[in-house]
Design an enzyme around this catalytic site. Structure first.
Site, short mmCIF file in Angstrom:
data_model
loop_
_atom_site.label_atom_id
_atom_site.label_comp_id
_atom_site.label_asym_id
_atom_site.label_seq_id
_atom_site.Cartn_x
_atom_site.Cartn_y
_atom_site.Cartn_z
N CYS A 42 0.84 -1.19 0.00
CA CYS A 42 0.00 0.00 0.00
C CYS A 42 0.88 1.25 0.00
O CYS A 42 1.98 1.26 0.53
CB CYS A 42 -0.91 -0.01 1.23
SG CYS A 42 -2.08 1.37 1.28
N ASP A 44 0.40 3.78 1.73
CA ASP A 44 0.30 4.40 3.06
C ASP A 44 1.69 4.74 3.60
O ASP A 44 2.59 3.90 3.62
CB ASP A 44 -0.41 3.44 4.02
CG ASP A 44 -0.87 4.12 5.30
OD1 ASP A 44 -0.01 4.67 6.01
OD2 ASP A 44 -2.07 4.08 5.60
N ARG A 46 2.71 5.07 6.46
CA ARG A 46 3.07 4.38 7.71
C ARG A 46 3.60 2.98 7.47
O ARG A 46 3.92 2.26 8.43
CB ARG A 46 1.84 4.32 8.62
CG ARG A 46 1.27 5.67 9.01
CD ARG A 46 -0.10 5.54 9.64
NE ARG A 46 -1.08 5.04 8.68
CZ ARG A 46 -2.36 4.78 8.97
NH1 ARG A 46 -2.79 4.96 10.21
NH2 ARG A 46 -3.19 4.33 8.05
N HIS A 98 -2.22 -3.98 5.08
CA HIS A 98 -2.04 -3.59 6.48
C HIS A 98 -3.40 -3.29 7.11
O HIS A 98 -4.32 -2.79 6.45
CB HIS A 98 -1.11 -2.38 6.60
CG HIS A 98 -1.65 -1.12 6.00
ND1 HIS A 98 -2.26 -0.15 6.76
CD2 HIS A 98 -1.66 -0.66 4.72
CE1 HIS A 98 -2.62 0.85 5.98
NE2 HIS A 98 -2.27 0.56 4.74
N CYS A 101 -6.08 0.15 6.95
CA CYS A 101 -5.85 0.73 5.62
C CYS A 101 -6.97 1.72 5.28
O CYS A 101 -8.15 1.36 5.27
CB CYS A 101 -5.79 -0.37 4.57
SG CYS A 101 -5.56 0.22 2.88
#
Length: 213
Positions: A42, A44, A46, A98, A101
């Site tokens: 992803c 993302d 993080r 994750h 998400c």
């Protein structure tokens, strides 16, 4: 105009730390790229792929998009996959989602985001396909959809002509499905690991069944 000078400062500090550990690191890195792994994850911020698995630059080939999707009409993802398998000869493809998400959560709750809604329609397809499993998950339904989405994307990788041709030619290639926990920093194996096309369907079915119990 903001110049982001602090990022250049951080870059210099990072490069300096690397050179302290290995003065020849960047010279060696510039001359070759031979990763054993392709990470499909992803976007993302993080979920930093290299850091999660403790690998240095040059050891992990990476493709990231919103909600870690593998769509058969996405030439970006397919080009990365083909380059990794055919040119770099990676031995492992890791599809990693994750928990928490934002893309999966938006798809699950039918939250309108804009243009991204069209992309996340693929996650909603996963949701509708596994509606019965999700209805039994209660408060964990969103996390369960993150897991189901990874399993479906592993299946999509296995169905590409790229993976199928590699296996047909005897190339060593294994596809894995993992999920990452934002709250503890740990990876979890979703027990969908495929190293030949004949195994793809039964391994997929077993992984789905394990989540449906």
């Amino acid at each position: 105009m903001e110049t982001l000078a602090h990022l250049f400062d951080s870059n210099k500090a990072w490069a300096g730390r690397i050179l302290q550990q290995d003065p020849e690191f960047f010279l060696k890195l510039s001359k070759q790229q031979s990763p054993h792994y392709l990470w499909i994850g992803c976007s993302d911020s993080r979920v930093p792929a290299n850091e999660i698995v403790g690998l240095l630059p040059g050891e992990l080939f990476v493709h990231r998009n919103v909600a870690n999707l593998v769509v058969h009409t996405d030439l970006n993802c397919l080009s990365v996959l083909q380059f990794a398998v055919d040119i770099l000869k990676v031995r492992h493809i890791i599809v990693c989602g994750h928990y928490g998400c934002s893309g999966v959560n938006a798809a699950y709750r039918c939250t309108r985001l804009g243009l991204s809604d069209n992309w996340l329609r693929h996650v909603q397809d996963v949701q509708q396909k596994h509606e019965k499993c999700l209805s039994c998950a209660g408060d964990e339904a969103s996390d369960r959809l993150c897991e189901l989405n990874v399993i479906e994307q592993v299946a999509n990788v296995c169905q590409t002509s790229i993976a199928r041709d590699a296996w047909e030619h005897g190339q060593e290639l294994t596809v894995h499905g993992w999920v990452y926990g934002l709250k503890d920093g740990l990876l979890r194996d979703l027990n969908i690991t495929v190293d030949n096309f004949q195994e793809a369907v039964p391994v997929y079915q077993a992984a789905i069944a394990a989540l449906s119990r």
